[in-house]
Write an enzyme that holds these catalytic residues in place. Sequence first.
Site, mmCIF file in Angstrom:
data_model
loop_
_atom_site.group_PDB
_atom_site.id
_atom_site.type_symbol
_atom_site.label_atom_id
_atom_site.label_comp_id
_atom_site.label_asym_id
_atom_site.label_seq_id
_atom_site.Cartn_x
_atom_site.Cartn_y
_atom_site.Cartn_z
ATOM 1 N N HIS A 179 -8.111 -5.110 -0.502
ATOM 2 C CA HIS A 179 -6.937 -4.408 0.005
ATOM 3 C C HIS A 179 -6.601 -4.920 1.412
ATOM 4 O O HIS A 179 -7.478 -5.281 2.182
ATOM 5 C CB HIS A 179 -7.231 -2.901 0.055
ATOM 6 C CG HIS A 179 -6.015 -2.061 0.234
ATOM 7 N ND1 HIS A 179 -5.153 -1.773 -0.804
ATOM 8 C CD2 HIS A 179 -5.508 -1.438 1.333
ATOM 9 C CE1 HIS A 179 -4.178 -1.006 -0.355
ATOM 10 N NE2 HIS A 179 -4.358 -0.798 0.940
ATOM 11 N N ASP A 208 -10.281 -3.615 -5.282
ATOM 12 C CA ASP A 208 -9.441 -2.563 -4.697
ATOM 13 C C ASP A 208 -9.319 -1.436 -5.716
ATOM 14 O O ASP A 208 -8.955 -1.690 -6.870
ATOM 15 C CB ASP A 208 -8.060 -3.151 -4.385
ATOM 16 C CG ASP A 208 -7.126 -2.188 -3.669
ATOM 17 O OD1 ASP A 208 -7.414 -0.981 -3.599
ATOM 18 O OD2 ASP A 208 -6.080 -2.657 -3.173
ATOM 19 N N SER A 265 0.838 -1.203 0.000
ATOM 20 C CA SER A 265 0.000 0.000 0.000
ATOM 21 C C SER A 265 0.877 1.259 0.000
ATOM 22 O O SER A 265 1.640 1.478 -0.933
ATOM 23 C CB SER A 265 -0.952 -0.051 1.191
ATOM 24 O OG SER A 265 -1.998 0.885 1.061
#
Length: 311
Positions: free
Chosen positions: A276, A246, A151
């Site tokens: 995610h 996502d 991320s």
Amino acid sequence: MPDYEKLMDDEVRAFLARTEQHYPPDAVDLTVQDQRRVYNAMCADFDVGYPDDVTAQDRAFGGVTCRVYSRAAPVVGTVFYCHGGGFVVGGLDSHDSICAEFCAGTGMQVIAVDYGLSPERPFPGDFEDAWAAFEAVCAETDGAIVLAGDSAGGNLVAAIAHYARGRIDGRITGSLLIYPGLGGDRTRGSYVTHADAPGLSVRDMAFYQTLRSGGQDHTGDPRFAPLQDTDFSGLPPTVILTAEFDPLSSDGEAYRDAIQDAGGRAVWIEEAGLIHAHLRARHMSTRAATSFARMIQALTLLRTGQITDLD
């Protein structure tokens, strides 16, 4: 909007429900301190401890606190890891057992970086911390270095790969980007299709970006958004793993294409049926466990600059 309840399998639904017991979908409406409190509680709930042969020790690299994971067996390389959390939450503890399992699975030492968070240390502070730690790791270790992050951390290590060209050459053998946010076009692709996906929404991303930017316009700065670079040549072999549900998925495809168009080597894999932050689901979801095994495989291959054998 997609019917995620129907699209996700029972294990992923159970993971999401367990996540939301601590970290609710509207967590960005909380104060930053409360966000960190509930995020830390969530991460603690999913922590599974270390494999038997892994130990860890905190130490500074470049003035930045890091955690070094190692095994009794000889070190065969280094994974330089930056954690996710939107540049606002997370730290060494939030991804502790994840990094320990990366160490056990690859045989490499893992160095996790406790870079500064926003709003206390907005961009470029987070990047400067990661870069200072990376420079010191290069100076104080030998052998291959594989960049890895999830991320927000995927953003940081991608930015390091771009920035390292002409500054530190020959040490990075590969990059693994796990559902990274790279600053792609938010008017198309997964940003539209999965704008309200469970686990991360476009609204969440806007909140994190506002805090990270400090109210400044960083358009065109690849340290902030690697996809906004104008030169994708000379980057290390790169593997990008994204989740189907996502908004960030399209960043993986766009980044792969940019590297390949510049003559480099990159592989993009979209993990079907996952959301995610599925790193934390690796012990309760078959799909997530398969994805985690693929991450281990990618890190192992990238130590020698290989990606062609990735399943």
